[in-house]
Design a protein around this motif. Sequence first.
Motif, PDB file in Angstrom:
ATOM      1  N   THR A   1       0.866  -1.197  -0.056  1.00 43.30           N
ATOM      2  CA  THR A   1       0.035   0.030  -0.124  1.00 43.30           C
ATOM      3  C   THR A   1       0.871   1.350   0.067  1.00 43.30           C
ATOM      4  N   SER A   2       0.231   2.516   0.237  1.00 44.83           N
ATOM      5  CA  SER A   2       0.975   3.716  -0.029  1.00 44.83           C
ATOM      6  C   SER A   2       0.449   4.456   0.933  1.00 44.83           C
ATOM      7  N   THR A   3       1.207   5.676   1.530  1.00 41.87           N
ATOM      8  CA  THR A   3       0.470   6.540   2.148  1.00 41.87           C
ATOM      9  C   THR A   3      -0.618   7.179   1.688  1.00 41.87           C
ATOM     10  N   GLY A   4      -1.532   7.238   2.597  1.00 38.49           N
ATOM     11  CA  GLY A   4      -2.974   7.615   2.140  1.00 38.49           C
ATOM     12  C   GLY A   4      -3.878   6.616   1.533  1.00 38.49           C
ATOM     13  N   GLY A   5      -3.314   5.348   1.110  1.00 42.77           N
ATOM     14  CA  GLY A   5      -4.328   4.390   0.538  1.00 42.77           C
ATOM     15  C   GLY A   5      -4.894   3.660   1.778  1.00 42.77           C
ATOM     16  N   THR A   6      -5.780   2.779   1.381  1.00 42.13           N
ATOM     17  CA  THR A   6      -6.356   1.923   1.848  1.00 42.13           C
ATOM     18  C   THR A   6      -5.888   0.520   2.202  1.00 42.13           C
ATOM     19  N   VAL A   7      -6.194  -0.092   3.255  1.00 37.93           N
ATOM     20  CA  VAL A   7      -5.767  -1.502   3.462  1.00 37.93           C
ATOM     21  C   VAL A   7      -7.058  -2.090   4.104  1.00 37.93           C
ATOM     22  N   THR A   8      -7.830  -2.532   3.267  1.00 40.37           N
ATOM     23  CA  THR A   8      -8.866  -3.325   3.798  1.00 40.37           C
ATOM     24  C   THR A   8      -8.939  -4.803   3.530  1.00 40.37           C
ATOM     25  N   GLY A   9      -9.290  -5.292   4.630  1.00 40.53           N
ATOM     26  CA  GLY A   9      -9.385  -6.854   4.610  1.00 40.53           C
ATOM     27  C   GLY A   9      -8.112  -7.592   4.740  1.00 40.53           C
ATOM     28  N   VAL A  10      -6.768  -6.801   5.053  1.00 44.07           N
ATOM     29  CA  VAL A  10      -5.647  -7.462   5.013  1.00 44.07           C
ATOM     30  C   VAL A  10      -4.932  -7.264   6.373  1.00 44.07           C
ATOM     31  N   HIS A  11      -4.450  -8.253   6.852  1.00 41.40           N
ATOM     32  CA  HIS A  11      -3.758  -8.248   8.429  1.00 41.40           C
ATOM     33  C   HIS A  11      -2.301  -8.813   7.989  1.00 41.40           C
ATOM     34  N   GLY A  12      -1.333  -8.247   8.913  1.00 47.15           N
ATOM     35  CA  GLY A  12       0.121  -8.545   8.690  1.00 47.15           C
ATOM     36  C   GLY A  12       0.691  -9.029   9.666  1.00 47.15           C
ATOM     37  N   ASP A  13       1.647 -10.151   9.846  1.00 45.45           N
ATOM     38  CA  ASP A  13       2.491 -10.564  10.792  1.00 45.45           C
ATOM     39  C   ASP A  13       3.599  -9.375  11.130  1.00 45.45           C
ATOM     40  N   PHE A  14       3.927  -8.984   9.897  1.00 44.53           N
ATOM     41  CA  PHE A  14       5.175  -7.901   9.991  1.00 44.53           C
ATOM     42  C   PHE A  14       4.672  -6.839   9.045  1.00 44.53           C
ATOM     43  N   ILE A  15       4.666  -5.726   9.540  1.00 51.07           N
ATOM     44  CA  ILE A  15       4.293  -4.395   8.669  1.00 51.07           C
ATOM     45  C   ILE A  15       5.550  -3.558   8.423  1.00 51.07           C
ATOM     46  N   ILE A  16       5.876  -3.435   7.389  1.00 52.36           N
ATOM     47  CA  ILE A  16       7.077  -2.660   7.017  1.00 52.36           C
ATOM     48  C   ILE A  16       6.669  -1.340   6.262  1.00 52.36           C
ATOM     49  N   ASP A  17       7.046  -0.228   6.978  1.00 46.55           N
ATOM     50  CA  ASP A  17       6.845   1.254   6.621  1.00 46.55           C
ATOM     51  C   ASP A  17       8.156   1.648   6.189  1.00 46.55           C
ATOM     52  N   ASP A  18       8.371   1.730   4.919  1.00 49.00           N
ATOM     53  CA  ASP A  18       9.532   2.213   4.363  1.00 49.00           C
ATOM     54  C   ASP A  18       9.385   3.517   3.684  1.00 49.00           C
ATOM     55  N   ASP A  19      10.045   4.635   4.140  1.00 46.64           N
ATOM     56  CA  ASP A  19       9.948   5.889   3.799  1.00 46.64           C
ATOM     57  C   ASP A  19       8.435   6.423   3.565  1.00 46.64           C
ATOM     58  N   PRO A  20       7.714   6.472   4.507  1.00 47.78           N
ATOM     59  CA  PRO A  20       6.415   6.905   4.728  1.00 47.78           C
ATOM     60  C   PRO A  20       5.834   8.324   4.176  1.00 47.78           C
ATOM     61  N   LEU A  21       7.038   9.113   4.269  1.00 46.39           N
ATOM     62  CA  LEU A  21       7.002  10.484   3.934  1.00 46.39           C
ATOM     63  C   LEU A  21       7.889  10.873   2.904  1.00 46.39           C
ATOM     64  N   ASN A  22       7.476  11.574   1.938  1.00 42.62           N
ATOM     65  CA  ASN A  22       8.303  12.001   0.778  1.00 42.62           C
ATOM     66  C   ASN A  22       9.155  13.138   1.370  1.00 42.62           C
ATOM     67  N   PRO A  23      10.585  12.938   1.196  1.00 41.52           N
ATOM     68  CA  PRO A  23      11.670  14.111   1.535  1.00 41.52           C
ATOM     69  C   PRO A  23      11.297  15.476   0.935  1.00 41.52           C
ATOM     70  N   GLU A  24      10.746  15.383  -0.178  1.00 45.81           N
ATOM     71  CA  GLU A  24      10.623  16.734  -0.759  1.00 45.81           C
ATOM     72  C   GLU A  24       9.267  17.437  -0.292  1.00 45.81           C
ATOM     73  N   MET A  25       8.614  16.767   0.495  1.00 45.72           N
ATOM     74  CA  MET A  25       7.160  17.372   1.019  1.00 45.72           C
ATOM     75  C   MET A  25       7.355  17.351   2.512  1.00 45.72           C
ATOM     76  N   ALA A  26       8.333  17.207   3.200  1.00 51.47           N
ATOM     77  CA  ALA A  26       8.399  17.155   4.476  1.00 51.47           C
ATOM     78  C   ALA A  26       7.915  18.445   5.401  1.00 51.47           C
ATOM     79  N   GLU A  27       8.022  19.332   4.702  1.00 48.99           N
ATOM     80  CA  GLU A  27       8.129  20.850   5.356  1.00 48.99           C
ATOM     81  C   GLU A  27       6.419  21.012   5.125  1.00 48.99           C
ATOM     82  N   SER A  28       5.743  20.336   4.588  1.00 49.01           N
ATOM     83  CA  SER A  28       4.123  20.403   4.350  1.00 49.01           C
ATOM     84  C   SER A  28       3.677  19.833   5.577  1.00 49.01           C
TER      85      SER A  28
END
Length: 473
Positions: A146-173
């Motif tokens: 999935t991606s930031t702002g997206g939906t995760v419906t009906g799915v569950h995880g044993d491991f959730i990996i959140d890799d670069d959830p925020l765009n560096p170019e937009m971090a000041e917003s």
Amino acid sequence: MDELKGERCKRRFYFFFLEFWETIEAVELVPNWHIEAVCDELQEVYEIWKRGESQPDMLINIPPGSSKSTMVTQLFPAWLWVNEPSIRVISNSYSSTLSVGHAVKTRDCLKSDKFQRYYPGLIEFKHDSDGKSAFKNTRKGERFTTSTGGTVTGVHGDFIIDDDPLNPEMAESEVERNTANRHASRTLSTRKTNRNRTVTIRVMQRLHEDDPAGRMLKKKRKPRHICLPGELTPNAVVKPERLREKYVDGLLDANRLDREALAILAEDLGSYGYAGQVQQSPSPEGGGQLKKSWFKKITWPEFLEKTKGMQLDWQFDADTAFTEDQKNDPSAFMSSVYIPPLLYIRNVAEEWLEFPQLKKRLPEFCLQNGYGPRSKVHVEPKATGKPIVQELRSIRELNFVEAPNPEKSKRVRVNGIAPFCEAGRVVLIDGAWNDMFLDQCAGFPMATHDDMVDDLVQAVNRANGKKKSFGYA
């Protein structure tokens, strides 16, 4: 031989990483100690999960170009399936293209000839669930993206990996940060198979004090934190601390991030970007636009001796907000006096208050910090400022005035007072508030709150005669 190599890689993720790098990367791997350290930390997280024990989430802060995504998001899920094919993994990044790209590389590794030789028949993909963004094996294992702002419906995880959830170019917003933080706290956190056992692994460079990593560090249950700045400096934070001794000539990775490479990054990213993305600190050492070293200090007895016989007209600045919620902006009050060429700051306070409490607290602060017949309380004329000036003018012993309206962006206004501060013309009278004030100044514009900086800009502009040029903050 392949069977023996496969067993060796199964037992240790670091060996798996070295062996299977070539299945997803075209360039030759140049190993470095930090790769082994991170791989071993990831393996320990898996082993705790395997035992069914509860553990905190994991946070990895590491500079760009350090193979972080290859380790954490691409090859680690493949290794998990080598050990437990039924494991379900959810991975997230700030864009769907990036998320899918990571998942494709995991699938490329699992479908490679080498993997099939080392682990024949171990992983078979379900024909009806073998896409780029999501795929399953025949042993109930899943990898969903999935991606930031997206939906995760009906799915569950044993491991959730959140890799670069925020765009560096937009971090000041603030809007983008809030979106990333909400996605982490309200979407991903609800997708755990087991609240106690499932682990979230967040890997990113620090981008802002209030980025998803910052929010993670503020939780009551602190994460397992791996923090590896690009170079050792006096204030650099390394976690675990034992890894500090691994640095060679003060460098995290002398091959990927040598002095020349770091110098180029510093030039490309600027002081704020370098501090966050390379050094894993949301503000540059010593401060950003306002350096800590620019502010001088004097004790109260020294100040009294220096000003003996002078008539001191203390002035007050107020940046007001009405709330008790510390997630929102607080109110800040400052007491200062200008004795050319120096601005002396007597006290600064920052408090979260509702309006009735604010009406009471502000006069108290003024009367406790030198208010006299020629004093004024300068209140910023924003939405909260105007009504409070009107309300407080009924208090006859205090003189409340509206400060001039800001006409330029806050960064420009702070730049406008920077030369005054850099010249050593702001002197802090020693007090418990000094460190809090200096930390906020040094953190601007990356700090979550900047209300004390607002007060400083107002006071300096009055002293510096630049009301029309820069306005008040």
